[in-house]
Motif scaffolding. Structure first.
Motif, PDB file in Angstrom:
ATOM      1  N   VAL A  90       0.832  -1.207   0.000  1.00 46.46           N
ATOM      2  CA  VAL A  90       0.000   0.000   0.000  1.00 46.46           C
ATOM      3  C   VAL A  90       0.864   1.254   0.000  1.00 46.46           C
ATOM      4  CG1 VAL A  90      -1.970  -1.137   1.110  1.00 46.46           C
ATOM      5  CG2 VAL A  90      -0.307   0.053   2.525  1.00 46.46           C
ATOM      6  N   MET A  91       2.028   1.187   0.628  1.00 48.76           N
ATOM      7  CA  MET A  91       2.920   2.344   0.583  1.00 48.76           C
ATOM      8  C   MET A  91       3.432   2.573  -0.841  1.00 48.76           C
ATOM      9  SD  MET A  91       5.096   2.389   4.165  1.00 48.76           S
ATOM     10  CE  MET A  91       5.645   0.684   4.113  1.00 48.76           C
ATOM     11  N   ALA A  92       3.752   1.486  -1.530  1.00 47.33           N
ATOM     12  CA  ALA A  92       4.221   1.612  -2.910  1.00 47.33           C
ATOM     13  C   ALA A  92       3.122   2.140  -3.825  1.00 47.33           C
ATOM     14  CB  ALA A  92       4.718   0.259  -3.410  1.00 47.33           C
ATOM     15  N   LEU A  93       1.873   1.806  -3.515  1.00 52.23           N
ATOM     16  CA  LEU A  93       0.740   2.275  -4.320  1.00 52.23           C
ATOM     17  C   LEU A  93       0.394   3.737  -4.052  1.00 52.23           C
ATOM     18  CD1 LEU A  93      -1.624  -0.810  -4.002  1.00 52.23           C
ATOM     19  CD2 LEU A  93      -0.821   0.146  -6.175  1.00 52.23           C
ATOM     20  N   GLY A  94       0.793   4.246  -2.888  1.00 49.81           N
ATOM     21  CA  GLY A  94       0.450   5.616  -2.528  1.00 49.81           C
ATOM     22  C   GLY A  94      -0.856   5.740  -1.779  1.00 49.81           C
ATOM     23  N   VAL A  95      -1.309   4.662  -1.148  1.00 53.10           N
ATOM     24  CA  VAL A  95      -2.504   4.719  -0.301  1.00 53.10           C
ATOM     25  C   VAL A  95      -2.195   5.609   0.902  1.00 53.10           C
ATOM     26  CG1 VAL A  95      -4.032   3.336   1.167  1.00 53.10           C
ATOM     27  CG2 VAL A  95      -3.282   2.440  -1.047  1.00 53.10           C
TER      28      VAL A  95
ATOM     29  N   ASN B 142       9.897   4.544   7.270  1.00 53.97           N
ATOM     30  CA  ASN B 142       8.956   4.695   6.162  1.00 53.97           C
ATOM     31  C   ASN B 142       7.931   5.803   6.390  1.00 53.97           C
ATOM     32  OD1 ASN B 142       9.422   2.416   4.065  1.00 53.97           O
ATOM     33  ND2 ASN B 142       9.573   1.372   6.045  1.00 53.97           N
ATOM     34  N   GLY B 143       8.089   6.557   7.471  1.00 59.52           N
ATOM     35  CA  GLY B 143       7.193   7.684   7.730  1.00 59.52           C
ATOM     36  C   GLY B 143       5.770   7.268   8.064  1.00 59.52           C
ATOM     37  N   VAL B 144       5.607   6.094   8.665  1.00 61.86           N
ATOM     38  CA  VAL B 144       4.270   5.587   8.987  1.00 61.86           C
ATOM     39  C   VAL B 144       3.816   6.126  10.336  1.00 61.86           C
ATOM     40  CG1 VAL B 144       2.875   3.528   9.437  1.00 61.86           C
ATOM     41  CG2 VAL B 144       4.621   3.488   7.643  1.00 61.86           C
ATOM     42  N   CYS B 145       2.595   6.643  10.370  1.00 58.93           N
ATOM     43  CA  CYS B 145       1.976   7.101  11.614  1.00 58.93           C
ATOM     44  C   CYS B 145       1.011   6.016  12.085  1.00 58.93           C
ATOM     45  CB  CYS B 145       1.240   8.413  11.390  1.00 58.93           C
ATOM     46  SG  CYS B 145       0.331   9.009  12.831  1.00 58.93           S
ATOM     47  N   LEU B 146       1.317   5.376  13.191  1.00 60.34           N
ATOM     48  CA  LEU B 146       0.482   4.290  13.708  1.00 60.34           C
ATOM     49  C   LEU B 146      -0.474   4.807  14.774  1.00 60.34           C
ATOM     50  CD1 LEU B 146       1.381   0.657  14.447  1.00 60.34           C
ATOM     51  CD2 LEU B 146       0.322   1.994  16.275  1.00 60.34           C
ATOM     52  N   LYS B 147      -1.717   4.363  14.679  1.00 58.35           N
ATOM     53  CA  LYS B 147      -2.733   4.729  15.658  1.00 58.35           C
ATOM     54  C   LYS B 147      -3.588   3.514  15.967  1.00 58.35           C
ATOM     55  CE  LYS B 147      -6.732   7.764  16.415  1.00 58.35           C
ATOM     56  NZ  LYS B 147      -7.609   8.809  15.843  1.00 58.35           N
ATOM     57  N   ALA B 148      -3.814   3.254  17.246  1.00 57.98           N
ATOM     58  CA  ALA B 148      -4.726   2.183  17.644  1.00 57.98           C
ATOM     59  C   ALA B 148      -6.110   2.791  17.796  1.00 57.98           C
ATOM     60  CB  ALA B 148      -4.282   1.557  18.958  1.00 57.98           C
ATOM     61  N   ILE B 149      -7.118   2.134  17.199  1.00 58.20           N
ATOM     62  CA  ILE B 149      -8.499   2.586  17.369  1.00 58.20           C
ATOM     63  C   ILE B 149      -9.270   1.485  18.089  1.00 58.20           C
ATOM     64  CG2 ILE B 149      -8.411   4.077  15.341  1.00 58.20           C
ATOM     65  CD1 ILE B 149     -10.090   1.981  13.838  1.00 58.20           C
ATOM     66  N   GLY B 150     -10.095   1.896  19.033  1.00 54.53           N
ATOM     67  CA  GLY B 150     -10.833   0.954  19.857  1.00 54.53           C
ATOM     68  C   GLY B 150     -10.704   1.348  21.316  1.00 54.53           C
ATOM     69  N   ASP B 151     -11.220   0.510  22.197  1.00 50.60           N
ATOM     70  CA  ASP B 151     -11.179   0.773  23.630  1.00 50.60           C
ATOM     71  C   ASP B 151      -9.835   0.322  24.183  1.00 50.60           C
ATOM     72  OD1 ASP B 151     -11.644   1.182  26.302  1.00 50.60           O
ATOM     73  OD2 ASP B 151     -13.117  -0.434  26.514  1.00 50.60           O
TER      74      ASP B 151
ATOM     75  N   LYS C  33       3.744   9.844  15.777  1.00 55.18           N
ATOM     76  CA  LYS C  33       2.610  10.744  15.567  1.00 55.18           C
ATOM     77  C   LYS C  33       2.884  11.877  14.586  1.00 55.18           C
ATOM     78  CE  LYS C  33       3.372  13.837  19.541  1.00 55.18           C
ATOM     79  NZ  LYS C  33       2.780  14.317  20.826  1.00 55.18           N
ATOM     80  N   ALA C  34       4.129  12.260  14.437  1.00 51.07           N
ATOM     81  CA  ALA C  34       4.460  13.359  13.518  1.00 51.07           C
ATOM     82  C   ALA C  34       4.717  12.875  12.098  1.00 51.07           C
ATOM     83  CB  ALA C  34       5.673  14.128  14.037  1.00 51.07           C
ATOM     84  N   ASN C  35       4.734  11.565  11.888  1.00 53.38           N
ATOM     85  CA  ASN C  35       4.987  11.032  10.549  1.00 53.38           C
ATOM     86  C   ASN C  35       3.811  11.327   9.623  1.00 53.38           C
ATOM     87  OD1 ASN C  35       7.410  10.019  11.444  1.00 53.38           O
ATOM     88  ND2 ASN C  35       6.696   7.917  11.679  1.00 53.38           N
ATOM     89  N   THR C  36       4.103  11.585   8.379  1.00 55.03           N
ATOM     90  CA  THR C  36       3.053  11.993   7.432  1.00 55.03           C
ATOM     91  C   THR C  36       3.014  11.119   6.176  1.00 55.03           C
ATOM     92  OG1 THR C  36       4.574  13.612   6.441  1.00 55.03           O
ATOM     93  CG2 THR C  36       3.099  14.399   8.194  1.00 55.03           C
ATOM     94  N   GLY C  37       3.585   9.922   6.289  1.00 55.79           N
ATOM     95  CA  GLY C  37       3.483   8.990   5.171  1.00 55.79           C
ATOM     96  C   GLY C  37       2.143   8.272   5.230  1.00 55.79           C
TER      97      GLY C  37
END
Length: 254
Positions: free
Chosen positions: A59-64, A105-114, A134-138
């Motif tokens: 997905v990173m290579a695709l530009g998602v 790779n500039g990935v911003c990770l976020k957990a969603i849920g409780d 959190k500051a990553n913008t890829g």
């Protein structure tokens, strides 16, 4: 031509068309994959982690821009205690092992849920990785953990009700937009494309609000076997679809 070169060629061809901005994936079939091979179910979950890596790279290579994976639902606590413990340990292991790669790779990770309902060690790992990235913008990478779509909507409704009760919001100010702002994915675009592996034909309480107009793609492939080719097949199918959002297209098709 090597397989890697073939994948790169396919990616470049697909990038000339419409790429989903936000992909959601219901990762299913880890346990069955292991059972079919006479392995412990946790071996299937470990193999599923490798599939996540393959998808992330593609997905990173695709530009998602956004990827959301369904890792652990509010209903998954019903599974055997040993399996749940193993899954939580695997999650901590993944976060610790992949942080440097996420940063590179500039990935911003976020957990969603409780998140409050997760073991303390998991919460600590998530907090560390979320803070670091959190500051990553890829790619924005959401991991749905202790997540349920109905629970998310109820949580958002309660937040709005509290504001009405406090006098900071009127009933007339409760709109689709204001409710969306209270969801875990506030500020993110809704998913354009939802993929489910393992041949099941159900949503399983995943992103019920957000997926209202998402395109669906179902495959019999069990999640640990899900490859870059499978993802590219899905994107190619997505690009053939005419997304009208309830309206008509330029040719008058409904």
């Amino acid at each position: 031509m090597s397989h890697a070169d073939a994948i790169e060629t396919r990616i470049n061809q697909l990038k000339a068309g419409s790429i989903p901005r936000h992909i959601g994936i219901i990762m299913d079939g880890n346990g069955r994959w292991a059972t079919l091979r006479g392995l412990a179910r946790l071996k299937g979950h470990r193999a599923g982690v490798e599939a996540v890596d393959r998808v992330l790279e593609t997905v990173m290579a695709l530009g998602v821009d956004y990827l959301t994976v369904y890792a652990f639902s509010t209903e998954n606590w019903k599974r055997p205690t040993a399996e749940v413990r193993g899954l939580m340990a695997l999650l901590v292991e993944y976060l610790d092992a992949k942080l440097d790669k996420l940063m590179a790779n500039g990935v911003c990770l976020k957990a969603i849920g409780d998140k409050a309902g997760l073991p303390e060690k998991v919460q600590a790992s998530l907090k560390r990785v979320e803070e670091k990235t959190k500051a990553n913008t890829g790619l924005y990478f959401n991991i749905a953990l202790n997540y349920g779509g109905r629970q998310e909507i109820v949580r958002a409704a309660r937040a709005l009700a509290e504001e009405v009760q406090a006098g900071s919001r009127s009933l007339e100010e409760i709109t689709e937009e204001s409710l969306a702002d209270k969801l875990y994915t506030a500020g993110q675009p809704d998913p354009d494309f939802i993929i489910r592996s393992s041949g099941e034909f159900r949503i399983s309480n995943f992103m019920l609000w957000q997926m209202a107009y998402a395109e669906l793609w179902l495959t019999d492939t069990l999640w640990p076997d899900f490859s870059a080719d499978d993802l590219l097949d899905a994107i190619a199918d997505y690009q053939k679809r005419n997304r009208r959002f309830g309206g008509i297209d330029a040719k008058g098709k409904v």
